[in-house]
Design an enzyme around this catalytic site. Sequence first.
Site, PDB file in Angstrom:
ATOM      1  N   ASN A   1     -65.592  59.114  13.823  1.00  9.39           N
ATOM      2  CA  ASN A   1     -65.504  59.496  12.415  1.00  9.39           C
ATOM      3  C   ASN A   1     -64.032  59.600  12.037  1.00  9.39           C
ATOM      4  O   ASN A   1     -63.350  60.555  12.399  1.00  9.39           O
ATOM      5  CB  ASN A   1     -66.219  60.834  12.204  1.00  9.39           C
ATOM      6  CG  ASN A   1     -66.138  61.321  10.766  1.00  9.39           C
ATOM      7  OD1 ASN A   1     -65.733  60.585   9.874  1.00  9.39           O
ATOM      8  ND2 ASN A   1     -66.518  62.566  10.548  1.00  9.39           N
TER       9      ASN A   1
ATOM     10  N   LYS B   1     -62.809  60.093   9.170  1.00 13.05           N
ATOM     11  CA  LYS B   1     -62.643  61.055   8.071  1.00 13.05           C
ATOM     12  C   LYS B   1     -61.745  60.455   6.983  1.00 13.05           C
ATOM     13  O   LYS B   1     -61.787  59.266   6.726  1.00 13.05           O
ATOM     14  CB  LYS B   1     -62.134  62.397   8.617  1.00 13.05           C
ATOM     15  CG  LYS B   1     -63.057  62.953   9.722  1.00 13.05           C
ATOM     16  CD  LYS B   1     -62.724  64.368  10.112  1.00 13.05           C
ATOM     17  CE  LYS B   1     -63.679  64.835  11.200  1.00 13.05           C
ATOM     18  NZ  LYS B   1     -63.457  66.249  11.569  1.00 13.05           N
TER      19      LYS B   1
ATOM     20  N   HIS C   1     -72.499  66.222   7.516  1.00 10.12           N
ATOM     21  CA  HIS C   1     -71.350  66.700   8.290  1.00 10.12           C
ATOM     22  C   HIS C   1     -70.939  68.081   7.802  1.00 10.12           C
ATOM     23  O   HIS C   1     -71.002  68.382   6.612  1.00 10.12           O
ATOM     24  CB  HIS C   1     -70.185  65.720   8.163  1.00 10.12           C
ATOM     25  CG  HIS C   1     -69.094  65.976   9.149  1.00 10.12           C
ATOM     26  ND1 HIS C   1     -68.150  66.972   8.968  1.00 10.12           N
ATOM     27  CD2 HIS C   1     -68.799  65.391  10.339  1.00 10.12           C
ATOM     28  CE1 HIS C   1     -67.335  66.973  10.009  1.00 10.12           C
ATOM     29  NE2 HIS C   1     -67.696  66.032  10.850  1.00 10.12           N
TER      30      HIS C   1
ATOM     31  N   GLU D   1     -68.218  69.466   7.269  1.00 12.60           N
ATOM     32  CA  GLU D   1     -67.176  69.520   6.244  1.00 12.60           C
ATOM     33  C   GLU D   1     -67.776  69.360   4.848  1.00 12.60           C
ATOM     34  O   GLU D   1     -67.317  69.983   3.886  1.00 12.60           O
ATOM     35  CB  GLU D   1     -66.109  68.455   6.530  1.00 12.60           C
ATOM     36  CG  GLU D   1     -65.250  68.819   7.728  1.00 12.60           C
ATOM     37  CD  GLU D   1     -64.550  67.653   8.391  1.00 12.60           C
ATOM     38  OE1 GLU D   1     -63.899  67.888   9.417  1.00 12.60           O
ATOM     39  OE2 GLU D   1     -64.666  66.513   7.905  1.00 12.60           O
TER      40      GLU D   1
ATOM     41  N   GLU E   1     -72.648  69.616  16.072  1.00 14.31           N
ATOM     42  CA  GLU E   1     -71.224  69.855  15.916  1.00 14.31           C
ATOM     43  C   GLU E   1     -70.971  71.323  15.572  1.00 14.31           C
ATOM     44  O   GLU E   1     -71.081  71.717  14.405  1.00 14.31           O
ATOM     45  CB  GLU E   1     -70.662  68.988  14.787  1.00 14.31           C
ATOM     46  CG  GLU E   1     -70.744  67.496  15.044  1.00 14.31           C
ATOM     47  CD  GLU E   1     -69.827  66.741  14.094  1.00 14.31           C
ATOM     48  OE1 GLU E   1     -68.917  66.076  14.586  1.00 14.31           O
ATOM     49  OE2 GLU E   1     -70.008  66.846  12.874  1.00 14.31           O
TER      50      GLU E   1
ATOM     51  N   GLY F   1     -61.929  70.138  14.918  1.00 17.50           N
ATOM     52  CA  GLY F   1     -60.537  70.096  14.497  1.00 17.50           C
ATOM     53  C   GLY F   1     -59.730  71.327  14.847  1.00 17.50           C
ATOM     54  O   GLY F   1     -58.590  71.477  14.412  1.00 17.50           O
TER      55      GLY F   1
ATOM     56  N   SER G   1     -63.932  68.477  18.779  1.00 13.84           N
ATOM     57  CA  SER G   1     -62.714  68.373  19.591  1.00 13.84           C
ATOM     58  C   SER G   1     -62.953  67.656  20.922  1.00 13.84           C
ATOM     59  O   SER G   1     -62.383  68.024  21.958  1.00 13.84           O
ATOM     60  CB  SER G   1     -62.097  69.764  19.819  1.00 13.84           C
ATOM     61  OG  SER G   1     -61.715  70.351  18.585  1.00 13.84           O
TER      62      SER G   1
END
Length: 254
Positions: A10, A12, A96, A98, A166, A172, A212
């Site tokens: 991904n 992003k 996701h 985010e 996730e 991150g 990560s």
Amino acid sequence: MVRKFFVGGNWKCNGTAEEVKKIVTVLNEAEVPSEDDVEVVVSPPFVFLPVVKGLLRPDFQVAAQNCWVRRGGAFTGEISAEMLVNLGIPCVILGHSERRSLLNESNEFVGDKVAYALSLGLKVIACVGETLQQRESGSTMAVVAAQTKAIAANVSYWDNVVLAYEPVWAIGTGKVATPAQAQEVHLELRKWLHDNVGAEVAASTRIIYGGSVNGANCKELAGQPDVDGFLVGGASLKPEFIDIIKSATVKSQP
């Protein structure tokens, strides 16, 4: 049942046209396990989908990072599933963390997106995961089960779905779920599928880990029996993504 290892990258909201071409060149020149052993998908920003699809090696596929919940129209800034189909993009990431946190996408909204994308023949990487506060309060499985339930309610053909666990606290941040932590949630997710969808779906559905993942930790994570691959963020923009793809060989070792 043997589940083919799956590695998604991904990208992003990163990259320029020149940088994207360099990443694709690195991928195209890499020696990786065969398609029989690992399925590789990369997910560049929307504006780079056509160029990446045009340049990328044929044994790797391209995925979009999101799509709209219904047919296109007066939805400024959105990308419809029909557009992805028109471009020949076979796969999309949905739910996701985010987007759940920054754009307030609810479980039900994500479930509706999954339903619409699947109805048009797209394959879906459907994401679930808990925040640090939810983990520390002991509600990890309740949160992940509720997210999965909203997705499962909209899936009739599971061959086109990959579940991505996730943990939000590990995305991150440099923090990684230990192999034991990842395995624990993946096993519980598989049990949930067994109890709520069916034994065959539970055995065949790939559950991948994201948070990560890098070249240093991927082999130990890949060695867990219910970890069927990875959804990789930052490391997918670097040469170490090749090492992560190669961790698929851990599954084929006796």
